[in-house]
Design a protein around this motif. Structure first.
Motif, PDB file in Angstrom:
ATOM      1  N   PHE A 216       0.832  -1.201   0.000  1.00 40.29           N
ATOM      2  CA  PHE A 216       0.000   0.000   0.000  1.00 40.29           C
ATOM      3  C   PHE A 216       0.869   1.255   0.000  1.00 40.29           C
ATOM      4  CE2 PHE A 216      -3.151  -3.042   1.169  1.00 40.29           C
ATOM      5  CZ  PHE A 216      -4.370  -2.496   0.802  1.00 40.29           C
ATOM      6  N   ASP A 217       0.397   2.279  -0.680  1.00 34.78           N
ATOM      7  CA  ASP A 217       1.109   3.552  -0.738  1.00 34.78           C
ATOM      8  C   ASP A 217       0.680   4.506   0.377  1.00 34.78           C
ATOM      9  OD1 ASP A 217       2.556   2.863  -3.054  1.00 34.78           O
ATOM     10  OD2 ASP A 217       0.846   3.401  -4.323  1.00 34.78           O
ATOM     11  N   CYS A 218      -0.482   4.258   0.966  1.00 32.04           N
ATOM     12  CA  CYS A 218      -0.985   5.142   2.011  1.00 32.04           C
ATOM     13  C   CYS A 218      -0.205   4.933   3.316  1.00 32.04           C
ATOM     14  CB  CYS A 218      -2.476   4.882   2.250  1.00 32.04           C
ATOM     15  SG  CYS A 218      -2.836   3.218   2.893  1.00 32.04           S
ATOM     16  N   ARG A 219      -0.504   5.742   4.313  1.00 34.80           N
ATOM     17  CA  ARG A 219       0.129   5.570   5.622  1.00 34.80           C
ATOM     18  C   ARG A 219      -0.409   4.295   6.267  1.00 34.80           C
ATOM     19  NH1 ARG A 219      -0.419  10.746   7.701  1.00 34.80           N
ATOM     20  NH2 ARG A 219      -2.444  10.237   8.582  1.00 34.80           N
ATOM     21  N   LYS A 220       0.485   3.477   6.779  1.00 34.12           N
ATOM     22  CA  LYS A 220       0.111   2.154   7.281  1.00 34.12           C
ATOM     23  C   LYS A 220       0.441   2.038   8.770  1.00 34.12           C
ATOM     24  CE  LYS A 220       2.925   0.883   4.074  1.00 34.12           C
ATOM     25  NZ  LYS A 220       2.962   2.057   3.174  1.00 34.12           N
ATOM     26  N   VAL A 221      -0.525   1.552   9.529  1.00 33.03           N
ATOM     27  CA  VAL A 221      -0.371   1.496  10.982  1.00 33.03           C
ATOM     28  C   VAL A 221      -0.840   0.145  11.512  1.00 33.03           C
ATOM     29  CG1 VAL A 221      -0.947   2.595  13.185  1.00 33.03           C
ATOM     30  CG2 VAL A 221      -0.842   3.982  11.109  1.00 33.03           C
ATOM     31  N   LEU A 222      -0.048  -0.448  12.395  1.00 33.30           N
ATOM     32  CA  LEU A 222      -0.502  -1.597  13.173  1.00 33.30           C
ATOM     33  C   LEU A 222      -0.950  -1.086  14.530  1.00 33.30           C
ATOM     34  CD1 LEU A 222       2.137  -4.414  12.494  1.00 33.30           C
ATOM     35  CD2 LEU A 222      -0.022  -3.959  11.312  1.00 33.30           C
ATOM     36  N   ARG A 223      -2.079  -1.572  14.997  1.00 35.47           N
ATOM     37  CA  ARG A 223      -2.569  -1.165  16.317  1.00 35.47           C
ATOM     38  C   ARG A 223      -2.711  -2.391  17.205  1.00 35.47           C
ATOM     39  NH1 ARG A 223      -8.280   1.523  16.580  1.00 35.47           N
ATOM     40  NH2 ARG A 223      -7.188   3.476  16.135  1.00 35.47           N
ATOM     41  N   THR A 224      -2.067  -2.337  18.355  1.00 33.46           N
ATOM     42  CA  THR A 224      -2.164  -3.416  19.330  1.00 33.46           C
ATOM     43  C   THR A 224      -2.889  -2.906  20.562  1.00 33.46           C
ATOM     44  OG1 THR A 224      -0.110  -4.453  18.576  1.00 33.46           O
ATOM     45  CG2 THR A 224      -0.869  -5.024  20.777  1.00 33.46           C
ATOM     46  N   THR A 225      -4.020  -3.524  20.880  1.00 33.85           N
ATOM     47  CA  THR A 225      -4.738  -3.214  22.110  1.00 33.85           C
ATOM     48  C   THR A 225      -4.222  -4.148  23.203  1.00 33.85           C
ATOM     49  OG1 THR A 225      -6.718  -2.510  20.896  1.00 33.85           O
ATOM     50  CG2 THR A 225      -7.002  -3.092  23.217  1.00 33.85           C
ATOM     51  N   CYS A 226      -3.609  -3.580  24.205  1.00 33.48           N
ATOM     52  CA  CYS A 226      -2.927  -4.366  25.239  1.00 33.48           C
ATOM     53  C   CYS A 226      -3.876  -4.716  26.385  1.00 33.48           C
ATOM     54  CB  CYS A 226      -1.741  -3.592  25.788  1.00 33.48           C
ATOM     55  SG  CYS A 226      -0.471  -3.217  24.583  1.00 33.48           S
ATOM     56  N   VAL A 227      -4.041  -5.989  26.617  1.00 38.70           N
ATOM     57  CA  VAL A 227      -4.878  -6.475  27.710  1.00 38.70           C
ATOM     58  C   VAL A 227      -3.970  -7.172  28.719  1.00 38.70           C
ATOM     59  CG1 VAL A 227      -6.925  -7.795  28.340  1.00 38.70           C
ATOM     60  CG2 VAL A 227      -6.723  -6.861  26.023  1.00 38.70           C
ATOM     61  N   LYS A 228      -3.868  -6.599  29.880  1.00 43.39           N
ATOM     62  CA  LYS A 228      -2.960  -7.132  30.900  1.00 43.39           C
ATOM     63  C   LYS A 228      -3.345  -8.561  31.263  1.00 43.39           C
ATOM     64  CE  LYS A 228      -0.579  -5.393  34.993  1.00 43.39           C
ATOM     65  NZ  LYS A 228      -0.548  -4.289  35.989  1.00 43.39           N
ATOM     66  N   ASP A 229      -2.352  -9.418  31.358  1.00 44.19           N
ATOM     67  CA  ASP A 229      -2.491 -10.841  31.684  1.00 44.19           C
ATOM     68  C   ASP A 229      -3.008 -11.676  30.508  1.00 44.19           C
ATOM     69  OD1 ASP A 229      -1.634 -10.336  34.310  1.00 44.19           O
ATOM     70  OD2 ASP A 229      -3.686  -9.911  34.969  1.00 44.19           O
ATOM     71  N   TYR A 230      -3.157 -11.054  29.323  1.00 38.72           N
ATOM     72  CA  TYR A 230      -3.627 -11.797  28.159  1.00 38.72           C
ATOM     73  C   TYR A 230      -2.639 -11.731  26.991  1.00 38.72           C
ATOM     74  CZ  TYR A 230      -8.272 -12.796  30.047  1.00 38.72           C
ATOM     75  OH  TYR A 230      -9.315 -13.280  30.804  1.00 38.72           O
ATOM     76  N   ASN A 231      -2.408 -10.541  26.468  1.00 38.82           N
ATOM     77  CA  ASN A 231      -1.599 -10.456  25.240  1.00 38.82           C
ATOM     78  C   ASN A 231      -0.343  -9.599  25.358  1.00 38.82           C
ATOM     79  OD1 ASN A 231      -2.798  -7.944  25.291  1.00 38.82           O
ATOM     80  ND2 ASN A 231      -3.576  -8.020  23.195  1.00 38.82           N
ATOM     81  N   MET A 232      -0.002  -9.172  26.558  1.00 38.34           N
ATOM     82  CA  MET A 232       1.206  -8.370  26.755  1.00 38.34           C
ATOM     83  C   MET A 232       2.384  -9.297  27.075  1.00 38.34           C
ATOM     84  SD  MET A 232      -0.362  -5.080  28.817  1.00 38.34           S
ATOM     85  CE  MET A 232       1.115  -4.073  28.639  1.00 38.34           C
ATOM     86  N   LYS A 233       2.731 -10.092  26.097  1.00 40.43           N
ATOM     87  CA  LYS A 233       3.802 -11.074  26.252  1.00 40.43           C
ATOM     88  C   LYS A 233       4.369 -11.391  24.877  1.00 40.43           C
ATOM     89  CE  LYS A 233       0.184 -14.624  26.504  1.00 40.43           C
ATOM     90  NZ  LYS A 233      -0.427 -15.660  27.365  1.00 40.43           N
ATOM     91  N   ASN A 234       5.484 -12.122  24.864  1.00 43.50           N
ATOM     92  CA  ASN A 234       6.137 -12.510  23.610  1.00 43.50           C
ATOM     93  C   ASN A 234       6.492 -11.318  22.726  1.00 43.50           C
ATOM     94  OD1 ASN A 234       3.882 -14.685  24.357  1.00 43.50           O
ATOM     95  ND2 ASN A 234       5.647 -15.780  23.505  1.00 43.50           N
ATOM     96  N   PRO A 235       7.197 -10.315  23.268  1.00 46.89           N
ATOM     97  CA  PRO A 235       7.533  -9.142  22.445  1.00 46.89           C
ATOM     98  C   PRO A 235       8.343  -9.495  21.203  1.00 46.89           C
ATOM     99  CG  PRO A 235       8.809  -9.166  24.480  1.00 46.89           C
ATOM    100  CD  PRO A 235       7.739 -10.202  24.632  1.00 46.89           C
ATOM    101  N   LYS A 236       9.145 -10.540  21.271  1.00 51.13           N
ATOM    102  CA  LYS A 236       9.939 -10.953  20.108  1.00 51.13           C
ATOM    103  C   LYS A 236       9.044 -11.363  18.948  1.00 51.13           C
ATOM    104  CE  LYS A 236      13.689 -12.117  17.859  1.00 51.13           C
ATOM    105  NZ  LYS A 236      14.598 -11.060  17.336  1.00 51.13           N
ATOM    106  N   GLU A 237       7.949 -12.039  19.248  1.00 51.50           N
ATOM    107  CA  GLU A 237       7.025 -12.458  18.180  1.00 51.50           C
ATOM    108  C   GLU A 237       6.307 -11.255  17.580  1.00 51.50           C
ATOM    109  OE1 GLU A 237       5.357 -16.780  18.781  1.00 51.50           O
ATOM    110  OE2 GLU A 237       5.200 -15.725  20.687  1.00 51.50           O
ATOM    111  N   TYR A 238       5.921 -10.287  18.422  1.00 49.24           N
ATOM    112  CA  TYR A 238       5.348  -9.049  17.893  1.00 49.24           C
ATOM    113  C   TYR A 238       6.374  -8.358  16.984  1.00 49.24           C
ATOM    114  CZ  TYR A 238       1.180  -8.818  20.953  1.00 49.24           C
ATOM    115  OH  TYR A 238      -0.017  -9.045  21.564  1.00 49.24           O
ATOM    116  N   ALA A 239       7.608  -8.297  17.442  1.00 47.84           N
ATOM    117  CA  ALA A 239       8.658  -7.621  16.680  1.00 47.84           C
ATOM    118  C   ALA A 239       8.884  -8.268  15.325  1.00 47.84           C
ATOM    119  CB  ALA A 239       9.955  -7.609  17.491  1.00 47.84           C
ATOM    120  N   ASN A 240       8.833  -9.583  15.290  1.00 50.89           N
ATOM    121  CA  ASN A 240       9.017 -10.297  14.017  1.00 50.89           C
ATOM    122  C   ASN A 240       7.895  -9.975  13.038  1.00 50.89           C
ATOM    123  OD1 ASN A 240      11.391 -11.496  14.841  1.00 50.89           O
ATOM    124  ND2 ASN A 240      10.411 -13.374  15.549  1.00 50.89           N
TER     125      ASN A 240
END
Length: 304
Positions: A216-240
């Motif tokens: 895409f040529d437009c501005r591109k954004v990933l948005r992560t909604t952080c839920v404590k004790d659920y998805n705030m883990k595995n930062p390396k996998e997010y980074a990949n």
């Protein structure tokens, strides 16, 4: 009509105003639009990307349609369907009615002595469409034409998608000003737990959409909604995932304990700004990004 009269009335009590005859599209005045009119603050999107909060139209063409029942969603997810198998209203009708609805919802500010008169006048002609109010916009059969009609009216468009329709994404005829893809899990296991897909192959569909992002040529954004004790883990996998999809920006944002999400989660699942910052920093270091902005009132951190 997918929604019942009882469901429509319940949503109207929450501030939704429906557009068109078939009641699948609606607008709702954003909290930050009201704040901006009173000069009490602006949405983080104004701070990050320059849109004007008082001229933003928060809407969706597909209120009762979504592929997921995300645990953190503040909407009433009990009303949603995964497929569009009925008639629909035309884009022009939807946009006209949404603008009229926004004007009617803001009319009370004309009697408020604290309202910024210049902003109030400008608010009657919105210039940014936040196509993200509820549901999944890509399920609307005329999404191409909806974006085109907004562009014809000289709107900027912020389109938010859950990534479940990669083929539709690939075939968008007109790009929005800003394309968001929700990335709320680092792997399939967490995705299934947090996003609760109602269709098969959800994680695989999301990754197909992520792989398309760089095209895409437009501005591109990933948005992560952080839920404590659920998805705030595995930062390396997010980074990949970030490295692979190569967005312009990444929003790391706290889940907010509001709306119908309170039926599914607890207050302790809402991370503090410090929690979000620490998590964002851990991801940023692993994908050669940096924190470039933040908004404490929305508990959101921006990576670039």
């Amino acid at each position: 009509m997918t929604l019942t009269e009882i469901q429509i009335k319940a949503l109207e009590k929450k501030g939704y105003r429906f557009a068109g005859d078939l009641k699948h599209a609606a607008a709702k005045v954003c909290h930050w639009t009201k704040k901006s009119l009173l000069d009490e603050g602006v949405c983080y999107k104004e701070k990050f990307y320059g849109i004007e909060s008082h001229r933003c139209l928060q809407m969706s063409p597909s209120i009762p349609f979504c592929h997921q029942k995300c645990s953190f969603c503040w909407r009433d997810i009990s009303i949603t369907k995964t497929e569009w198998d009925e008639d629909f209203d035309e884009p022009k009708v939807i946009i006209d009615d949404c603008i009229d609805a926004q004007r009617n919802l803001l009319c009370g500010f004309f009697g408020n002595s604290l309202a910024n008169k210049k902003k109030l006048k400008e608010s009657q002609e919105p210039k940014n469409a936040a196509i993200s109010l509820a549901g999944e916009p890509m399920l609307y059969p005329r999404i191409n034409d909806l974006i085109s009609e907004f562009i014809r009216r000289d709107f900027t468009t912020f389109l938010v998608t859950n990534g479940m329709t990669p083929s539709k994404l690939e075939n968008l005829e007109k790009e929005p000003t800003q394309l968001y893809i929700s990335l709320d899990a680092p792997n399939k296991e967490v995705y299934n737990e947090v996003c609760q897909p109602q269709i098969s192959g959800g994680w695989e569909r999301l990754n197909k959409s992520l792989n398309l992002l760089s095209s895409f040529d437009c501005r591109k954004v990933l948005r992560t909604t952080c839920v404590k004790d659920y998805n705030m883990k595995n930062p390396k996998e997010y980074a990949n995932i970030i490295k692979r999809s190569n967005p312009d920006f990444i929003e790391i944002k706290a889940y907010m304990y509001v709306g119908s999400s309170r039926d599914r989660l607890v207050l302790e699942n809402m991370p503090s700004l410090n929690d979000v910052q620490i998590f964002a920093e851990s991801i940023a270091k692993l994908c050669d990004r940096e924190i470039v902005n933040s908004a404490s009132e929305s508990r959101v951190v921006l990576l670039a």
